[in-house]
Design an enzyme around this catalytic site. Sequence first.
Site, PDB file in Angstrom:
ATOM      1  N   GLU A 108      -4.864  -3.933  -2.587  1.00 48.79           N
ATOM      2  CA  GLU A 108      -4.566  -3.239  -1.415  1.00 48.79           C
ATOM      3  C   GLU A 108      -3.284  -2.378  -1.735  1.00 48.79           C
ATOM      4  O   GLU A 108      -2.154  -2.832  -1.229  1.00 48.79           O
ATOM      5  CB  GLU A 108      -4.557  -4.008   0.134  1.00 48.79           C
ATOM      6  CG  GLU A 108      -5.049  -2.958   1.145  1.00 48.79           C
ATOM      7  CD  GLU A 108      -3.961  -1.968   1.459  1.00 48.79           C
ATOM      8  OE1 GLU A 108      -3.419  -1.244   0.688  1.00 48.79           O
ATOM      9  OE2 GLU A 108      -3.618  -1.838   2.795  1.00 48.79           O
TER      10      GLU A 108
ATOM     11  N   GLU B 133       1.600   5.265  -3.671  1.00 47.27           N
ATOM     12  CA  GLU B 133       2.286   3.742  -4.033  1.00 47.27           C
ATOM     13  C   GLU B 133       2.216   3.167  -5.298  1.00 47.27           C
ATOM     14  O   GLU B 133       2.774   1.992  -5.606  1.00 47.27           O
ATOM     15  CB  GLU B 133       1.665   2.666  -2.898  1.00 47.27           C
ATOM     16  CG  GLU B 133       2.247   2.885  -1.354  1.00 47.27           C
ATOM     17  CD  GLU B 133       1.978   2.014  -0.607  1.00 47.27           C
ATOM     18  OE1 GLU B 133       1.267   1.153  -0.837  1.00 47.27           O
ATOM     19  OE2 GLU B 133       2.120   2.328   0.724  1.00 47.27           O
TER      20      GLU B 133
END
EC number: 2.1.1.321
Length: 704
Positions: free
Chosen positions: A144, A153
């Site tokens: 995730e 990210e």
Amino acid sequence: MKVFCGRANPTTGSLEWLEEDEHYDYHQEIARSSYADMLHDKDRNIKYYQGIRAAVSRVKDKGQKALVLDIGTGTGLLSMMAVTAGADFCYAVEVFKPMAEAAVKIVEKNGFSDKIKVINKHSTEVTVGPDGDLPCRANILVTELFDTELIGEGALPSYEHAHKHLVQEDCEAVPHRATVYAQLVESKRMWSWNKLFPVRVQTGLGEQLIIPPSELERCPGAPSVYDIQLNQVSPADFTVLSDVLPMFSVDFSKQVSSSAACHSKQFVPLASGQAQVVLSWWDIEMDPEGKIKCTMAPFWAQTDPQELQWRDHWMQCVYFLPQEEPIMQGSPRCLAAHHDDYCVWYSLQRTSPDENNSAYQVRPVCDCQAHLLWNRPRFGEINDQDRTDHYARALRTMLMPGSICLCVSDGSLLSVLAHHLGAEQVFTVESSVASYRLMKRIFKVNHLEDKITVINKRPELLTSADLEGKKVSLLLGEPFFTTSLLPWHNLYFWYVRTSVDQHLAPGAVVMPQAASLHAVIVEFRDLWRIRSPCGDCEGFDVHIMDDMIKGSSHGMSSHKKHSLDFRESREAEPQPLWEYPCRSLSEPRQILTFDFQQPIPQQPMQSRGVMELRRPGKSHGAVLWMEYQLTPDSTVSTGLMNPAEDKGDCCWNPHCKQAVYFLSATLDPSAPLDGPQSVSYAVEFHPLTGDITMEFRLADDTLN
């Protein structure tokens, strides 16, 4: 152990050194993180659980042991799901040390320590081998690593490394695939967040126009995405020009590349208009068949909007095209999505671009300074003609023949308004080089370079020579400063007003004349979830995470608790509440008043009181904002724009962030609805430090 942390005080403008706990930064990140929001995202959790079960079953059906690598484990939730689903062993990687320590405790508390190994490293530092972190490569990859933009990210480099070094070639991946979607729209409102529009000023000599420099017109803007709760943007604010287009997909079960790429889609415009903005979102399929899907699509792009899942850790994206461009209904065009390892951006083409053409791979860079100085709400604020007219009306009542004006705000057009409305001479102070250069460009293109004097220094350092030996008769401020995060940080204007007192003429006027801090008690539709305790999540006990956030001591060592007990965490936090609907339960209350006509007082200013709740509901928190009294008859609000309707629905200033002080006692979903009928408060302004400390409590609690 205590450490000294330096910070620039946004209110006083001074650099100060504060003594903090050595784990201060860790605690702040935990307290402000989206962990609670993710754990409350039931749709996400259920889909991950289903996908993990299916992946483990597929591996077991092959007669293999299920060895799971969980990258970015956080609380360890997905690893515990994997073990419960039948995985033989799970390696849970978490680079953030406090979270890795929490994951160890959560895994232990849930009885999985013999099946889950928490590895406190970045995944690119994980080793495989007899003496490594993993004895062999994993055959199930669970991650995730996504943000609102999907790849922001570092998901692509992490997947790329994992496939090369950490997992088997034919591994199962959960999620299996992600697809990015885009929709082209025309939107004056959203375009106003990216470009400077001409500004009209009504003067005694007719209308004057403030035009933007050509550099701003040509500038492609900043590459960073504008993440937004797109469901709160009214459909009346944009015109759809294209269907929803699947732009590109990433298959996480195969080797992933983090190299720059371009993906294009031809489309037939649904309407004629100005192509300006790309709305974008993604979905993830947890299984190869695509039966288990989690989508970020806004309500109009969902098959069943009734099942819309509210979440704040993943939202939707707004991208701006480098330039607006007319398109014709029915005339085919091509939309191109470009990305590197961390960023996505879009361009509009007449034909499909060559995917190997490096000219299309260049990330847009701001070269006009404005996108570096002004954030997107600030662009919208400057482009708000009604707001400009409001300031102009106030200025007309303040300007006198022979007025010498000094404007103190970052990148403000107030100085231009003052000139056009008849000021004899105008000075404006710009602290940053970027702001100084931008304002010089604006003045030059409007032929004002000889009319307005720009001073590039901090206003506290102004000398009489800077003002050509003249005394200021009108001190102006919006006030707006780029360093401000919370509404009261713009009280920096008061500190500047005090520091330039020697340069003010007798009887000088200050605009705004005063400011006041206001508060209202609200019930949020959804925002309360980001601070709500999680307790059990899909059958797993994650109370330790709640303890870390709210400061309980269960299971936590003494120096790793109380994440919300630090100074900033006891204060309110900034939130753009136009994106987060809420109902007012009390009437708005004026808490403190600040008289800008006078220098800052030496003594603290205090206010205590009780706010009666007029409507039933859960008192999730207090919302605070500033109002500025420009003249005795003119006020500008950074918070509530209109009185609340009968049901209490609030309309917030869309250009400003308000401050939210959460009342922890009401954030638990199991808390009773019919609680206390009032909220007590104690607020204090400390002139020496510029801090505002506050405490709001349900009336049956006692304030310190």
